[in-house]
Design an enzyme around this catalytic site. Structure first.
Site, short mmCIF file in Angstrom:
data_model
loop_
_atom_site.label_atom_id
_atom_site.label_comp_id
_atom_site.label_asym_id
_atom_site.label_seq_id
_atom_site.Cartn_x
_atom_site.Cartn_y
_atom_site.Cartn_z
N ASP A 77 31.50 20.17 -75.96
CA ASP A 77 32.58 20.45 -76.92
C ASP A 77 33.82 19.59 -76.69
OD1 ASP A 77 34.71 21.82 -78.36
OD2 ASP A 77 33.35 23.51 -78.50
N SER A 111 34.91 19.81 -82.29
CA SER A 111 34.15 21.05 -82.42
C SER A 111 33.89 21.38 -83.89
CB SER A 111 34.88 22.17 -81.68
OG SER A 111 34.03 23.27 -81.46
#
Length: 318
Positions: A171, A59
């Protein structure tokens, strides 16, 4: 070459890798708007003079790590997101696969990285994404970087996933928010990890934690505050289980829970950077010992007095 011959060629008689083979890995965890703490920790690591040989991230940790591996300084990375208010950074996703579109974030990354590939980075780097089709963690360490970064930070329902080779990439923090195991698999002998998932035990539900998404939500911001807390607790528990299987040699946990994961406009936040700097300074003796391990033929028994003195000298610089 037989495995024992390979081991002998890269390790000394005490079982330690040779000095010219020793690899220090830096792992940067996900946390969205808390990512400024990575910048603070990196600044201290630079000040200590600890070489970073490879970076693995998820991320926002993957984004910061890749930009740093590309040669951007801590200040330049912060400036790229400085002033990134919700009105400037976010827009609705025209395809409807996310609440927000990624066009403006893509523009920032393309301006900084262009068509750069992982193979062209100054420091070896890998980022983790999640395939929403299979639920598997996908390690991205080759090919174009921008698409990989858009994937690793594509929080489901918020930013659109990236479609690639039959996968729907989102993510990396969903399944591996602090990829220490990835750094080990890439060859890191020692690992420093920065975990943004610290969860305090004095949480008080109050409005105002919606962060950058508050302007999009017709409801009061308290539901977003509670959702953000629930997400933080879930990811912290998962990370702890994974660290039990693959632990770093040094774990840094900046206290940035007060910053919303969803508020990317806080990446260049002074408080966030200060939290990263503080936790790294608290570990100066460990960072100095790791630098010593990295730079000599064999780990020396560094006198405690010398470590303490070097730590005091560095503290005086700050």
């Amino acid at each position: 070459m037989l495995i024992h011959e390979f081991w002998a060629s890269t390790h000394d008689s005490a079982g330690e890798p040779r000095a010219d083979e020793r690899c220090v890995g830096l792992v940067l965890g996900g946390g969205g708007g808390k990512g400024g703490a990575h910048l603070g920790a990196l600044a201290v690591i630079e000040q200590v003079g600890l070489p970073v040989d490879l970076i693995a991230g998820a991320s926002i940790g993957g984004v910061v790590g890749a930009l740093y591996a590309a040669g951007y300084s801590v200040d330049e990375i912060g400036a790229a997101f400085g002033g990134a208010t919700p009105w400037k950074l976010f827009e609705r996703d025209p395809l409807g696969m996310g609440l927000l579109g990624a066009r403006r974030i893509r523009a920032i990354l393309e301006d900084m990285l262009g068509a750069c590939t992982f193979e062209q980075l100054a420091i070896r780097c890998a980022v983790v994404a999640t395939d929403l089709v299979t639920g598997d963690a996908i390690v991205l360490d080759s090919g174009p970087i921008v698409e990989a970064l858009l994937a690793t930070m594509a929080f489901p329902g918020i930013f659109p996933p990236v479609q690639s080779e039959g996968m729907l990439l989102a993510d990396g923090g969903i399944v591996n928010n602090l990829p220490v195991d990835v750094a080990r698999a890439l060859g890191a002998h020692r690992v420093v990890a920065v975990d943004l998932g610290y969860v305090c035990d004095d949480f008080t539900p109050a409005a105002g934690g919606g962060g950058a998404l508050g302007w999009l939500n017709p409801l009061p911001s308290l539901p977003l505050t509670l959702a953000n807390r629930g997400l933080a607790v879930m990811m912290a528990r998962l990370t702890r289980y994974q660290l039990a299987e693959s632990a770093p040699d040094l774990l840094l946990c900046p206290k940035v829970e007060q910053i919303s994961t969803l508020d990317l406009s806080r990446i260049n936040d002074e408080a966030s950077r200060a939290a990263g700097e503080q936790v790294a300074r608290d570990a100066l003796a460990d960072l100095l010992a790791l630098r010593e391990w990295r730079s000599v033929d064999r780990p020396s028994e560094l006198p405690a007095r010398r470590v303490a003195q070097q730590a005091q000298n560095l503290l005086a610089l700050g």
